[in-house]
Design a protein around this motif. Sequence first.
Motif, short mmCIF file in Angstrom:
data_model
loop_
_atom_site.label_atom_id
_atom_site.label_comp_id
_atom_site.label_asym_id
_atom_site.label_seq_id
_atom_site.Cartn_x
_atom_site.Cartn_y
_atom_site.Cartn_z
N VAL A 153 0.89 -42.11 -8.75
CA VAL A 153 1.67 -42.58 -7.60
C VAL A 153 0.78 -42.66 -6.37
O VAL A 153 0.85 -43.63 -5.60
N GLY A 154 -0.08 -41.66 -6.18
CA GLY A 154 -1.01 -41.68 -5.05
C GLY A 154 -1.95 -42.87 -5.10
O GLY A 154 -2.20 -43.52 -4.08
N LEU A 155 -2.46 -43.16 -6.29
CA LEU A 155 -3.33 -44.33 -6.44
C LEU A 155 -2.57 -45.63 -6.18
O LEU A 155 -3.11 -46.57 -5.59
N PHE A 156 -1.32 -45.67 -6.63
CA PHE A 156 -0.50 -46.86 -6.39
C PHE A 156 -0.26 -47.06 -4.89
O PHE A 156 -0.35 -48.18 -4.38
N ILE A 157 0.02 -45.98 -4.19
CA ILE A 157 0.23 -46.07 -2.74
C ILE A 157 -1.04 -46.50 -2.04
O ILE A 157 -1.02 -47.37 -1.15
N ALA A 158 -2.16 -45.91 -2.45
CA ALA A 158 -3.45 -46.30 -1.85
C ALA A 158 -3.74 -47.79 -2.12
O ALA A 158 -4.20 -48.51 -1.23
N GLY A 159 -3.47 -48.23 -3.34
CA GLY A 159 -3.66 -49.64 -3.67
C GLY A 159 -2.76 -50.54 -2.86
O GLY A 159 -3.16 -51.64 -2.44
N SER A 160 -1.53 -50.12 -2.61
CA SER A 160 -0.60 -50.90 -1.80
C SER A 160 -1.09 -51.02 -0.36
O SER A 160 -0.98 -52.08 0.26
N ILE A 161 -1.63 -49.93 0.16
CA ILE A 161 -2.17 -49.96 1.53
C ILE A 161 -3.37 -50.89 1.62
O ILE A 161 -3.46 -51.73 2.53
N VAL A 162 -4.26 -50.80 0.64
CA VAL A 162 -5.43 -51.69 0.62
C VAL A 162 -4.97 -53.14 0.49
O VAL A 162 -5.51 -54.05 1.14
N TRP A 163 -3.96 -53.37 -0.34
CA TRP A 163 -3.42 -54.74 -0.53
C TRP A 163 -2.95 -55.31 0.81
O TRP A 163 -3.22 -56.47 1.12
N GLN A 164 -2.26 -54.50 1.59
CA GLN A 164 -1.75 -54.95 2.89
C GLN A 164 -2.88 -55.21 3.89
O GLN A 164 -2.75 -56.06 4.77
N LEU A 165 -3.96 -54.48 3.75
CA LEU A 165 -5.08 -54.65 4.66
C LEU A 165 -5.93 -55.88 4.36
O LEU A 165 -6.69 -56.33 5.20
#
Length: 166
Positions: A153-165
């Motif tokens: 879940v942490g990796l998914f959240i980190a990936g989502s943040i990077v995606w938005q950036l």
Amino acid sequence: MIRSSVSNCPVPTEQQPLNEYEELKSSWLFRDCTLTWREYLTKIVWAWGLSLIFAAPVAATSFPLHKDLSHFLLSSAAGGSVGIIFLLTRLYLGWSYIRSRLYSPIIFYEESGWYDGHNWAKPQDILDRDRLIVSYEIRPILQRIKLTFVGLVGLFIAGSIVWQLL
């Protein structure tokens, strides 16, 4: 199979919780949970890599490599994690079933088929032994699987943040 220490145990050998636990612990999929953290995570990464084989072509259709490499990599990684979610769910359900069978003071068993089920109350010494196994063997395995879910879940959240950036 381990023989029951109770001489008058009516539960068939293959349905006794301790034997079910030993069988699960030695099966090819579930024994990976008993490895060291490093070996366990290595197996998880290998499973993710195998799942990535199926996810990458799907991601490539939406995000061509030559045009959008970063989105391709992130979507491939997220798609590959679907296989890990299925794997972890299967592991958690299997170990949870054995935990409940060992922890329960009453065991449901079938003598010859689904139509003739019975209950057997464990003697206190067997119940104590089984609960010790739950406390010292199975609970850490379930904690490891839960921590793996949290990490995912942490990796998914980190990936989502990077995606938005991007």
